[in-house]
Design a protein around this motif. Structure first.
Motif, PDB file in Angstrom:
ATOM      1  N   GLN A 175      43.703  45.517  50.910  1.00  0.00           N
ATOM      2  CA  GLN A 175      42.850  46.220  51.855  1.00  0.00           C
ATOM      3  C   GLN A 175      43.537  47.469  52.404  1.00  0.00           C
ATOM      4  O   GLN A 175      42.907  48.516  52.564  1.00  0.00           O
ATOM      5  CB  GLN A 175      42.469  45.282  53.009  1.00  0.00           C
ATOM      6  N   LEU A 176      44.829  47.368  52.698  1.00  0.00           N
ATOM      7  CA  LEU A 176      45.559  48.531  53.205  1.00  0.00           C
ATOM      8  C   LEU A 176      45.653  49.627  52.157  1.00  0.00           C
ATOM      9  O   LEU A 176      45.456  50.814  52.447  1.00  0.00           O
ATOM     10  CB  LEU A 176      46.962  48.109  53.659  1.00  0.00           C
ATOM     11  N   ILE A 177      45.938  49.238  50.930  1.00  0.00           N
ATOM     12  CA  ILE A 177      46.043  50.237  49.855  1.00  0.00           C
ATOM     13  C   ILE A 177      44.690  50.860  49.564  1.00  0.00           C
ATOM     14  O   ILE A 177      44.587  52.067  49.275  1.00  0.00           O
ATOM     15  CB  ILE A 177      46.635  49.598  48.588  1.00  0.00           C
ATOM     16  N   ASN A 178      43.638  50.089  49.656  1.00  0.00           N
ATOM     17  CA  ASN A 178      42.304  50.600  49.336  1.00  0.00           C
ATOM     18  C   ASN A 178      41.812  51.630  50.347  1.00  0.00           C
ATOM     19  O   ASN A 178      40.800  52.298  50.119  1.00  0.00           O
ATOM     20  CB  ASN A 178      41.298  49.445  49.257  1.00  0.00           C
ATOM     21  N   GLN A 179      42.479  51.733  51.471  1.00  0.00           N
ATOM     22  CA  GLN A 179      42.107  52.774  52.423  1.00  0.00           C
ATOM     23  C   GLN A 179      42.517  54.158  51.947  1.00  0.00           C
ATOM     24  O   GLN A 179      42.036  55.157  52.466  1.00  0.00           O
ATOM     25  CB  GLN A 179      42.763  52.476  53.776  1.00  0.00           C
ATOM     26  N   GLN A 180      43.398  54.216  50.948  1.00  0.00           N
ATOM     27  CA  GLN A 180      43.824  55.495  50.382  1.00  0.00           C
ATOM     28  C   GLN A 180      42.876  55.903  49.267  1.00  0.00           C
ATOM     29  O   GLN A 180      42.217  55.074  48.649  1.00  0.00           O
ATOM     30  CB  GLN A 180      45.256  55.370  49.840  1.00  0.00           C
ATOM     31  N   ASP A 181      42.835  57.171  49.012  1.00  0.00           N
ATOM     32  CA  ASP A 181      41.933  57.695  47.984  1.00  0.00           C
ATOM     33  C   ASP A 181      42.648  57.710  46.630  1.00  0.00           C
ATOM     34  O   ASP A 181      42.860  58.738  46.017  1.00  0.00           O
ATOM     35  CB  ASP A 181      41.472  59.109  48.367  1.00  0.00           C
ATOM     36  N   GLN A 182      43.040  56.509  46.190  1.00  0.00           N
ATOM     37  CA  GLN A 182      43.705  56.378  44.900  1.00  0.00           C
ATOM     38  C   GLN A 182      43.118  55.171  44.184  1.00  0.00           C
ATOM     39  O   GLN A 182      41.960  54.823  44.430  1.00  0.00           O
ATOM     40  CB  GLN A 182      45.225  56.246  45.102  1.00  0.00           C
ATOM     41  N   ALA A 183      43.908  54.572  43.311  1.00  0.00           N
ATOM     42  CA  ALA A 183      43.414  53.421  42.552  1.00  0.00           C
ATOM     43  C   ALA A 183      42.956  52.316  43.504  1.00  0.00           C
ATOM     44  O   ALA A 183      43.610  52.020  44.505  1.00  0.00           O
ATOM     45  CB  ALA A 183      44.515  52.905  41.624  1.00  0.00           C
ATOM     46  N   HIS A 184      41.832  51.689  43.142  1.00  0.00           N
ATOM     47  CA  HIS A 184      41.229  50.649  43.974  1.00  0.00           C
ATOM     48  C   HIS A 184      41.646  49.282  43.442  1.00  0.00           C
ATOM     49  O   HIS A 184      41.570  49.011  42.245  1.00  0.00           O
ATOM     50  CB  HIS A 184      39.699  50.764  43.945  1.00  0.00           C
ATOM     51  N   PHE A 185      42.097  48.421  44.343  1.00  0.00           N
ATOM     52  CA  PHE A 185      42.553  47.092  43.972  1.00  0.00           C
ATOM     53  C   PHE A 185      41.450  46.075  44.271  1.00  0.00           C
ATOM     54  O   PHE A 185      41.001  45.961  45.419  1.00  0.00           O
ATOM     55  CB  PHE A 185      43.829  46.725  44.739  1.00  0.00           C
ATOM     56  N   VAL A 186      41.015  45.365  43.229  1.00  0.00           N
ATOM     57  CA  VAL A 186      39.969  44.344  43.348  1.00  0.00           C
ATOM     58  C   VAL A 186      40.642  42.984  43.307  1.00  0.00           C
ATOM     59  O   VAL A 186      41.273  42.617  42.307  1.00  0.00           O
ATOM     60  CB  VAL A 186      38.932  44.464  42.220  1.00  0.00           C
ATOM     61  N   HIS A 187      40.512  42.242  44.383  1.00  0.00           N
ATOM     62  CA  HIS A 187      41.256  40.980  44.534  1.00  0.00           C
ATOM     63  C   HIS A 187      40.355  39.784  44.267  1.00  0.00           C
ATOM     64  O   HIS A 187      39.278  39.662  44.835  1.00  0.00           O
ATOM     65  CB  HIS A 187      41.838  40.892  45.952  1.00  0.00           C
ATOM     66  N   HIS A 188      40.799  38.882  43.382  1.00  0.00           N
ATOM     67  CA  HIS A 188      40.183  37.574  43.177  1.00  0.00           C
ATOM     68  C   HIS A 188      41.242  36.528  43.501  1.00  0.00           C
ATOM     69  O   HIS A 188      42.385  36.665  43.055  1.00  0.00           O
ATOM     70  CB  HIS A 188      39.720  37.378  41.734  1.00  0.00           C
ATOM     71  N   TYR A 189      40.867  35.501  44.237  1.00  0.00           N
ATOM     72  CA  TYR A 189      41.879  34.524  44.625  1.00  0.00           C
ATOM     73  C   TYR A 189      41.328  33.117  44.500  1.00  0.00           C
ATOM     74  O   TYR A 189      40.114  32.879  44.467  1.00  0.00           O
ATOM     75  CB  TYR A 189      42.367  34.757  46.051  1.00  0.00           C
ATOM     76  N   GLU A 190      42.259  32.168  44.435  1.00  0.00           N
ATOM     77  CA  GLU A 190      41.938  30.743  44.406  1.00  0.00           C
ATOM     78  C   GLU A 190      43.026  30.020  45.179  1.00  0.00           C
ATOM     79  O   GLU A 190      44.221  30.194  44.901  1.00  0.00           O
ATOM     80  CB  GLU A 190      41.898  30.236  42.956  1.00  0.00           C
ATOM     81  N   ASN A 191      42.618  29.226  46.155  1.00  0.00           N
ATOM     82  CA  ASN A 191      43.579  28.462  46.943  1.00  0.00           C
ATOM     83  C   ASN A 191      43.639  27.019  46.457  1.00  0.00           C
ATOM     84  O   ASN A 191      42.688  26.514  45.856  1.00  0.00           O
ATOM     85  CB  ASN A 191      43.190  28.468  48.432  1.00  0.00           C
ATOM     86  N   PHE A 192      44.730  26.344  46.716  1.00  0.00           N
ATOM     87  CA  PHE A 192      44.833  24.925  46.394  1.00  0.00           C
ATOM     88  C   PHE A 192      45.425  24.186  47.583  1.00  0.00           C
ATOM     89  O   PHE A 192      46.002  24.788  48.485  1.00  0.00           O
ATOM     90  CB  PHE A 192      45.681  24.688  45.143  1.00  0.00           C
TER      91      PHE A 192
END
Length: 1502
Positions: A1485-1502
């Protein structure tokens, strides 16, 4: 045409009657005349509904409502009904009728239309007793201190009064005011004898010989029983209930009094008498012909008596002669007629009724609790069961003869107390005021005032109160006028008509009654005198006209006609059998006073216990789950202890067994104390794992303290510079044997032993436990040492810490290493300058300061000195080899000695020392320096960029490329609790946008359903009165029912794994977080159970209210369940809970939910997955109960299927897909037991089994004795011919699985038990290939999804497949290096096949010794140089980089943007504990505030 041809109308009526088959039998076609319908329909062929049951009353004057529409006039506009009753009708009894009217005439015509209808004429014409739905009340407020109803002078007595049923098409405007409906036929058609419906009549018939059905005694009809809805209120005198002693009549309330019963029995016997006559006269007639002919004759006789005998005696005037049927005349009953006739007769009712025989002997009657009396007391005879005075036909005859000879009360305004004060009461009251209720009913009907009625009928209106009637008692007139404030225009119809009558009905009542009867006669097509209806011949008409009630009595009772006067409605002088005297209340037993029924009396404790029991269902389920978890835990421990019994015996033989006491708040555990030959005292547990080793050095003093009480079993062993050892033995003898053994051990090694005694309590207090010693050592915080603040503190804790010395074991534990490791030996020997076997704080601080504050040269010199074993100032190759081997011990010996020798030779050669056999410190320092900076190797927190990716073409060309930042972060302090929670909330809002939208939409639907149902039942539902009865309860129960139905229906979609796997590949995945299906399932379940609790709470409120509501109210709310038969008592609370389908299924649903939710909790699921798995299969029973619960709803039509049908069909389809796979057995090809409790299973790939890397399956193994399925991620790649799983043994099922596959039974391929497979199922990780650059982050065991992904990527790249994904960065975050042993082979295989350098692997070890940074520094040095020399990790033998600390996600992602500047979207896939995935999400989320490459996060908890 029909208007000019009346015979056509007759023919049409015959055809309609035949088509509708009113007789119900084929014999009806042999009848030559039109049979009259029972329900009154089609009497008038132009207006079919006129006079029919259920038709509305027709007013003679405009309605008089408060609002002109339906609201009744009440106080203060009109007087209080009870005050008016006392003022206008109270008086003494015993004054005879002025016209010598008999009591038989009173009861023949009386109806008593308030609260019950009687016999005969009025009950045959009109009935308005049925309560309205929805229920409306005009309760009668009793004046304070009323001598009958408020003896306690409470002033809060209210007699319930429920308004009568009205025509729903009326009451909508002043031009269409409310009109009541007539529940019986409005004709003189014998409906009081035969009923007002075909079905009612059939229940009265015997269908044999044309007779009405009789009971055991032919003179009496059968008993009142279902389905006849006879009125069965309790006896107000005795409280007896039920239909016993009541008879089946045509009139619903025909059993109200024995006097009315007698008239009913008279007509019952008269019908059967005529049926018998006709049967003997016409033996070929069937039952239907006999019945209809007898019925026709009885009705005609009844019409003749009522019109030409009873009515003239009542009005003292003869009706005009009959001319012809007048079809245009409206014969409908008017409410004014009902009030006029009823009220006049109420003044004539005596307080008692005589009984006499045929010889004019007036008999004494028996009274319960009073003895005998000359007559039956009216007030004590209402709804009496099995009256002993009327238990035979002869007794009934005597009652009829007595009524024919008894003169009624005077026709004035006075009403006897039997009616005014002791009339059968409604609801919970056994008594009420008949006059007050009649007045209130007149207001309910909107009767016109007395003046308005006179004006409407064209009669003279009196000018003042004195003009009403000169014969009225002035005091009565004055009291009545005062209640109306002397306003004559406000005088109501009922009291006005009574006041104007004296001896005969006044002008108003006479006009109303005569007009009604004439219209009834002339407008009735079936009137017996109508020669055009074909019912009777002129001769039969003449015969009927000559029949009187005396003839009927004589025919039925077989008495001598001379014992009765010719007109039994009038007693004239000289008539036979005069009455002994005019009855008064003094001659009769007193009336049983008012009693009040408390509906909930005695139910309070049971109701409370039931609610508490329902609330305890989760607690019971929790208790059961605890028991199950306990036994499952025992089973698990049993599995873990299996095969170790021999080890325990061996341990017991080598030492002394005891229980170690760890501290005051901890449980003791069994240990074995071993006294070893090398002066070591060793403590081991049952598994022979060394818990503690104490090295004893002479002349060390050992203090032994023995307990002197409580069995003398405790022992405290105090050894200097160690924490104390407290042991508990089974007996004093065992302790004595150990002390003797210890004494010999100390003497053998010249150790001092001092023995003391004290109480056990003092012994425990004196002991320094391990926990206490750790708290002392915690004062030596490395951060404070680094800051230089520790020594400035002179507190007691610091002084204790400064004097404390570390043992070798404590020093090793502080480094996270084993005491026997070579590195620990070397470091400890170097630091222990005085050689006493312990490190003082100053000794430890000297070494520590070098690593924390010293220069790189100081650090390397310290290291050099550590491994210069011979102290000659040089480091030989052997000593260098020993140093490296000590590092290898830390990494669990991943490298062999040969590999280590190669590393040493490589390091010497690379540094140019291949010809040297010994190294100086300068050589050693030069060898350990980094490529970029000599000092970097000693700075684990350095903020530089280090690239571990293979050199690119740009690097080889000399152009320095951007480097990835991968150094570990070593966080030392956490934020404050409040700041941490606030930060978590912000992260949640930022990170879960899709989830929030989906939850918001789903919640909005549920809320909308709740609001819609709540609004519907509160304001828009069909009028039943339920909202007015239980407003909060119905809103809560109905609103939550709709929401719960929706939730429990659509929760099925979250378990459609195959559908979710398919939908993940569609565009919907952009908007719906399919990966969070399980989380959404849990959220829906928790929300649903909260609403289910609220739903139950609403029903608890409903049950209580329904348990205290009158039956008339419940009959409106639940017309399909309750019938208002006057029995008053509502059902008890337990009936609602346990005797209704919704109630019982609701209780079962609460039980099922309690079991499912408790057993599905995280705590229990970890301890017994099988219990969770089995109880969760109760969902089948849950939905069956939900369907039944909703289908048998008491309030509304079934609605659950509206929500359930579509999700259920989808779920069933998805389940069928899974079942088709579960039937196939899968053979296990290979089973391997790996370290860390991991079992590797390789099994056959089913035919047609297609999956993607990152997906998971569910497996079952019947060899374990259960068919439960468990989910595991596939670690094989899609191109492999077999499937593989890596399963960690963390529970009973996985432990037994590991045990099962550890013991093969043979060498064939069938040696392993078969598996059953279900899947594959998708999750977010399978989308890794959709990104040009993907980052895989695994925490602990969460790396399993990525093993398949890594192998799949390398395989596809080796084939030259066109893939969007060009680079994968794999980050594994783990607590210790031992947790990834089993994955090393998989990663090594990936590295060997990764020819294009597609995968970059980084391992982060997070379990740091943050108090002492020495271990981290040394491990980092080793790892960096192993990587530099051999291009592989010291700990894993892999090319992967091992770091110590937490991954710097934010800086790592920033460096990715620089390394891949042309990539616009980078996929991040994390799997592991929630804390780690949240950190990844935050960085994205912090990186996505910049106007550069967008990071799409998928997660799974256990």
């Amino acid at each position: 045409m029909l208007r000019g041809r009346p015979e056509v109308l007759v023919l049409l009526g015959i055809l309609l009657s035949l088509l509708l088959d009113p007789t119900g039998g084929q014999d009806s076609f042999s009848l030559t005349w039109e049979v009259q319908r029972y329900d009154g329909w089609f009497n008038n062929l132009r207006h079919h509904e006129r006079g029919a049951a259920g038709s509305r009353l027709q007013r003679l004057a405009p309605a008089n409502y408060a609002d002109g529409v339906y609201q009744a006039l009440e106080e203060p506009l009109l007087p209080n009904p009870r005050r008016l009753s006392n003022a206008a009708t109270r008086g003494s009894s015993g004054r005879p009728s002025g016209r010598n009217r008999t009591v038989l005439g009173v009861f023949f015509g009386e109806g008593k239309w308030e609260n019950s209808s009687g016999y005969h004429v009025l009950s045959d014409l009109v009935s308005v007793e049925k309560s309205a739905c929805p229920a409306e009340f005009l309760n009668i407020h009793i004046p304070p201190g009323d001598p009958v109803f408020d003896r306690d002078q409470s002033g809060d007595v209210v007699l319930p009064f429920q308004r009568s049923r009205w025509d729903p098409e009326t009451g909508q405007s002043p031009s269409n005011p409310r009109d009541l409906t007539n529940e019986v036929t409005g004709w003189l058609d014998g409906s009081a004898i035969y009923g007002s419906s075909h079905s009612w009549s059939d229940e009265l018939r015997s269908f044999s010989g044309g007779e009405l059905a009789s009971g055991p005694d032919p003179a009496f009809p059968r008993a009142a029983q279902a389905p006849l809805l006879m009125w069965t209120p309790p006896d107000p005198t005795t409280g007896r209930r039920g239909p016993r002693g009541l008879y089946a009549f045509g009139a619903e309330r025909g059993n109200r009094e024995p006097f009315l019963q007698a008239l009913g029995l008279l007509w019952f016997r008269y019908h059967n008498l005529w049926a018998q006559k006709l049967a003997s006269r016409y033996p070929l007639w069937g039952d239907e012909e006999l019945f209809q002919h007898a019925r026709k004759r009885v009705i005609a006789t009844y019409q003749n008596i009522a019109m030409y005998e009873w009515l003239p005696s009542f009005l003292q005037q003869t009706p005009p002669n009959y001319t012809e049927y007048r079809p245009f005349l409206d014969p409908s009953i008017s409410p004014e007629f009902l009030a006029a006739s009823e009220q006049f007769f109420s003044t004539m009712v005596p307080p008692g009724v005589y009984m006499r025989n045929a010889s004019c002997h007036f008999q004494m009657v028996l009274n319960e609790g009073f003895g005998s009396s000359p007559a039956l007391r009216v007030c004590n005879s209402y709804w009496i069961r099995e009256n002993p005075n009327l238990n035979s036909s002869q007794a009934v005859n005597q009652l009829l003869l007595g009524m024919a000879s008894q003169i009624s009360e005077l026709e004035d305004s006075t009403v006897v107390e039997d009616l005014r004060d002791y009339w059968p009461g409604p609801g919970k009251f056994s008594r009420t005021d008949y006059v007050a209720s009649s007045i209130q009913r007149g207001r309910d009907m909107g009767l016109p005032s007395y003046s308005q009625a006179l004006q409407a009928l064209g009669l003279m209106i009196p000018r003042n109160w004195s003009d009403l009637n000169p014969n009225v008692d002035p005091q009565v007139l004055e009291a009545t006028a005062a209640l109306y404030n002397q306003d004559l225009s406000r005088l109501e119809l009922l009291p006005g008509g009574l006041l104007e009558s004296h001896g005969d009905p006044g002008p108003l009542f006479s006009t109303i009654v005569l007009d009604q009867f004439v219209r009834l006669r002339d407008g009735d097509r079936y009137w017996f005198e109508n020669s055009r209806n074909g019912l009777f011949s002129p001769e039969e008409i003449a015969e009927i006209r000559s029949t009187t009630l005396r003839d009927v009595l004589v025919a039925v009772t077989n008495v001598d006609p001379d014992t009765l006067q010719p007109n039994v409605f009038i007693w004239q002088n000289g008539a036979p059998c005069p009455q002994p005297q005019q009855l008064t209340t003094e001659d009769l037993p007193p009336c049983v006073p008012l009693t009040e029924i408390h509906y909930f009396e005695g139910s309070g404790p049971g109701f409370g216990i039931t609610i508490v029991a329902l609330c305890c269902l989760p607690l019971v389920s929790l208790l059961v789950s605890g028991v199950v978890a306990y036994f499952r835990g025992r089973e698990r421990k049993k599995l873990q202890r299996k095969g170790k019994e021999s080890v325990k015996k061996e341990a017991a033989s080598d030492g002394v067994s005891a229980m170690e006491w760890p501290g005051p708040r901890e449980r003791g555990y069994p240990v074995t104390i071993q006294l070893l030959p090398d002066r070591r005292l060793q403590v081991v547990d049952r598994r022979l794992s060394v818990l503690r080793t104490i090295q004893l050095q002479p002349p060390q003093q050992v203090n032994l303290i023995l307990s002197s009480n409580r069995g003398c079993r405790a022992l405290l062993l105090k050894i200097p510079k160690e924490y104390d050892l407290v042991l508990l033995f089974n007996s004093q003898e065992e302790r004595g044997a150990f002390v003797q053994h210890l004494r010999g051990f100390c003497e053998n090694w010249s150790l001092g032993l001092e023995v003391a005694h004290m109480s056990e309590y003092e012994l425990f207090r004196k002991a320094v436990t391990k926990e206490q010693r750790e708290r002392i050592l915690e004062v030596l915080d490395i951060n404070q040492v680094d800051a230089g603040t520790l020594l400035l503190d002179s507190s007691q804790k610091v002084r204790e810490a400064l004097t404390c010395e570390l043992s070798r074991a404590e020093f090793a534990e502080s480094l996270g290493l084993k005491p026997q490791d070579m590195f620990v030996e070397s470091m400890f020997s170097l630091a222990d300058k005085d050689g006493n076997g312990y490190l003082s704080f100053r000794e430890f601080l000297d070494v520590l300061v070098v690593f924390m504050k010293g220069s790189p040269e100081d650090k390397s010199r310290l290291m050099f000195t550590m491994y210069d074993l011979d102290g000659n100032g040089f480091l030989s190759k052997d000593e260098f080899f020993t140093m490296m081997r000590s590092f290898i011990e830390i990494s669990n010996n991943c490298l062999t000695k040969t590999q280590l020798a190669e590393v040493v030779e490589s390091m010497f050669r690379e540094s140019g020392f291949q010809d040297k056999q010994e190294l100086t410190w300068e050589d050693f320092h030069f060898m350990l320096r980094d490529h970029d900076s000599v000092g970097d190797i000693f700075k684990p927190n350095i903020s530089s960029r280090v690239s571990f990716i293979a050199r690119t073409s740009e690097e080889r060309a000399g152009v320095p490329p951007p480097r990835l930042y991968t150094e570990a972060l070593q966080e030392k302090m956490q934020r404050g609790f409040l700041a941490q929670k606030l930060q978590q909330y912000k992260r949640f809002v930022e990170n879960y946008r899709r989830h929030i939208v989906c939850v918001a939409v789903f919640s909005a639907i549920c809320a909308g359903l709740f609001v819609e149902r709540a609004y519907y039942y509160a304001f828009a539902s069909p009028p039943s009165g339920i909202a007015q009865t239980t407003f909060v309860g119905i809103i809560l129960s109905r609103g939550t029912a709709a929401s719960v139905s929706f939730m429990f229906s659509y929760i099925l979609l979250t378990m459609c794994r195959n559908l979710i796997t398919f939908l993940r590949e569609t565009f919907l995945n952009r908007y719906v977080p399919f990966d969070a299906a399980v989380d959404f399932h849990r959220w829906i379940a928790m929300a649903a159970v909260v609403l289910a609790i609220l739903h139950s709470a609403g029903h608890v409120v409903n049950v209580y209210i329904f348990s205290v509501s009158p039956l008339s109210l419940l009959a409106c709310i639940f017309p399909s369940v309750f019938v208002n038969d006057g029995s008053k008592l509502p059902q008890k609370f337990y009936w609602w809970f346990f005797q209704t389908v919704p109630g019982m299924t609701g209780v079962l649903l609460l039980l099922v939910l309690a079991i499912m939710y408790v057993f599905a909790s995280h705590h229990f699921r970890r301890r017994s997955f099988r219990g969770f798995w089995l109880t969760h299969h109760l969902y089948i029973l849950l939905y069956v109960l939900l369907i039944i619960h909703g289908s048998f709803a008491l309030i509304q039509l079934p609605r659950f299927h509206i929500y359930f049908l579509v999700p259920a069909l989808i779920y069933m389809g998805d389940k069928l897909v899974s079942l088709s796979r579960k039937k196939v057995e899968i053979g296990v090809v290979k089973a391997q037991l790996l370290p860390s409790g991991v079992t590797h299973l390789e099994f056959q790939r089913p035919q047609g089994f297609e999956y993607k890397s990152g997906q998971w399956v569910r497996i079952a193994c019947l060899a374990l004795g259960t068919n439960e399925y468990h989910p595991f991620t596939l670690t094989s790649a899609p191109h492999e011919e077999t499937l593989s799983l890596h399963i960690r043994a963390v529970g009973p099922w996985t432990t037994r699985l590991r045990e099962t596959y550890s013991l093969p039974t043979g060498d064939s391929s069938a040696k392993y038990p078969k598996l059953y497979l279900d899947g594959p199922f998708g999750e977010g990780h399978q989308e890794w290939h959709k990104f040009e650059v993907s980052v895989l982050v695994g925490g602990g065991i969460g790396v399993t999804p990525f093993a398949s992904i890594l192998k799949d990527l390398v395989f596809k790249s080796s084939l030259g497949s066109q893939m969007l994904c060009k680079k994968i960065y794999f980050i594994w975050v783990t607590r210790t290096q031992r947790q990834f042993e089993w994955l090393a082979d998989i990663i090594r295989e990936v590295e060997e096949n990764d020819c294009q350098d597609l995968v970059s692997v980084h391992i982060y070890i997070t379990q740091l010794a943050e108090k002492f940074d020495l271990r981290t520094t040394m491990l980092y040095i080793c790892e960096r140089h192993f990587q530099k020399v051999l291009n592989r990790s010291l700990f894993t033998g892999l090319r992967s980089i091992t770091h110590f600390g937490r991954p710097p996600f934010e800086r790592f992602f920033c460096s990715l943007q620089e390394v891949h500047p042309k990539v616009r979207k980078i996929g991040v896939f994390s799997c592991g504990p929630p804390g780690m995935t949240k950190n990844v999400e935050k960085a994205c989320q912090l990186i996505n505030q910049q106007d550069q490459a967008h990071f799409v996060h998928h997660y799974e908890n256990f």
